[in-house]
Design a protein around this motif. Structure first.
Motif, PDB file in Angstrom:
ATOM      1  N   THR A 134      26.452  20.245 -22.629  1.00  0.00           N
ATOM      2  CA  THR A 134      25.520  19.126 -22.772  1.00  0.00           C
ATOM      3  C   THR A 134      25.875  18.300 -24.007  1.00  0.00           C
ATOM      4  O   THR A 134      26.074  18.863 -25.089  1.00  0.00           O
ATOM      5  N   ALA A 149      25.569  16.263 -27.361  1.00  0.00           N
ATOM      6  CA  ALA A 149      24.637  16.389 -28.490  1.00  0.00           C
ATOM      7  C   ALA A 149      23.732  15.166 -28.546  1.00  0.00           C
ATOM      8  O   ALA A 149      24.160  14.048 -28.242  1.00  0.00           O
ATOM      9  N   ASP A 150      22.498  15.377 -28.944  1.00  0.00           N
ATOM     10  CA  ASP A 150      21.526  14.289 -29.097  1.00  0.00           C
ATOM     11  C   ASP A 150      21.729  13.568 -30.427  1.00  0.00           C
ATOM     12  O   ASP A 150      22.216  14.148 -31.396  1.00  0.00           O
ATOM     13  N   GLY A 151      21.323  12.308 -30.469  1.00  0.00           N
ATOM     14  CA  GLY A 151      21.282  11.558 -31.710  1.00  0.00           C
ATOM     15  C   GLY A 151      22.627  11.209 -32.306  1.00  0.00           C
ATOM     16  O   GLY A 151      22.725  11.032 -33.521  1.00  0.00           O
ATOM     17  N   ARG A 152      23.648  11.090 -31.487  1.00  0.00           N
ATOM     18  CA  ARG A 152      24.989  10.769 -31.968  1.00  0.00           C
ATOM     19  C   ARG A 152      25.349   9.334 -31.588  1.00  0.00           C
ATOM     20  O   ARG A 152      24.852   8.816 -30.591  1.00  0.00           O
ATOM     21  N   GLU A 206      29.358   9.912 -27.313  1.00  0.00           N
ATOM     22  CA  GLU A 206      29.232  11.203 -26.635  1.00  0.00           C
ATOM     23  C   GLU A 206      29.998  12.279 -27.414  1.00  0.00           C
ATOM     24  O   GLU A 206      31.180  12.137 -27.688  1.00  0.00           O
TER      25      GLU A 206
END
Length: 125
Positions: free
Chosen positions: A12, A14-17, A20
């Motif tokens: 998955t 990573a969030d908040g980057r 991608e």
């Protein structure tokens, strides 16, 4: 002994980057090296900020596209199948320029795999 495979599509993002980021090393259970796959569209940068690492060496291997890297001394264009290496305490900002023809895909390797050693760098200083 231990062996495992990791398909990047199963990891998955990573969030908040700013682009991608898939943490392949973590998904493989690696503890001593960080291996990350980045895909940046035109105008996106790889790290959260212009930065350096206190301990970690980094290497960016370009799988496709052209990676731009800004440093205090000069800027680099890293082409497909080229490697860009960064020593500890060497500020850099890796990105895909706004005028790029397409995405850049990069495999980033860092060792040792340490948390919290990234330090923001102010290019204006």
């Amino acid at each position: 002994m231990g062996y495992r495979t990791v398909d990047y599509e199963d990891v998955t993002p990573a969030d908040g980057r700013p682009c991608e980021l898939r943490r392949l090393g973590a998904a493989a259970g690696l503890e001593n090296v960080a291996i990350n796959r980045f895909r940046a569209e035109p105008g996106e940068q790889l790290p959260l900020a212009y930065h350096y690492h206190e301990e970690q060496e980094e290497a960016f291997y370009v799988l496709s596209g052209t990676l731009a890297v800004e440093t205090p001394e000069e800027s680099f264009e890293v082409e497909t199948d080229e490697l860009f290496a960064v020593d500890p305490e060497s500020p850099q900002r890796a990105y895909n320029p706004d005028d790029a023809d397409g995405d850049v895909v990069v495999l980033a390797i860092g060792a040792p795999a340490v948390d919290g050693d990234a330090v923001a760098y102010d290019a204006e200083d």
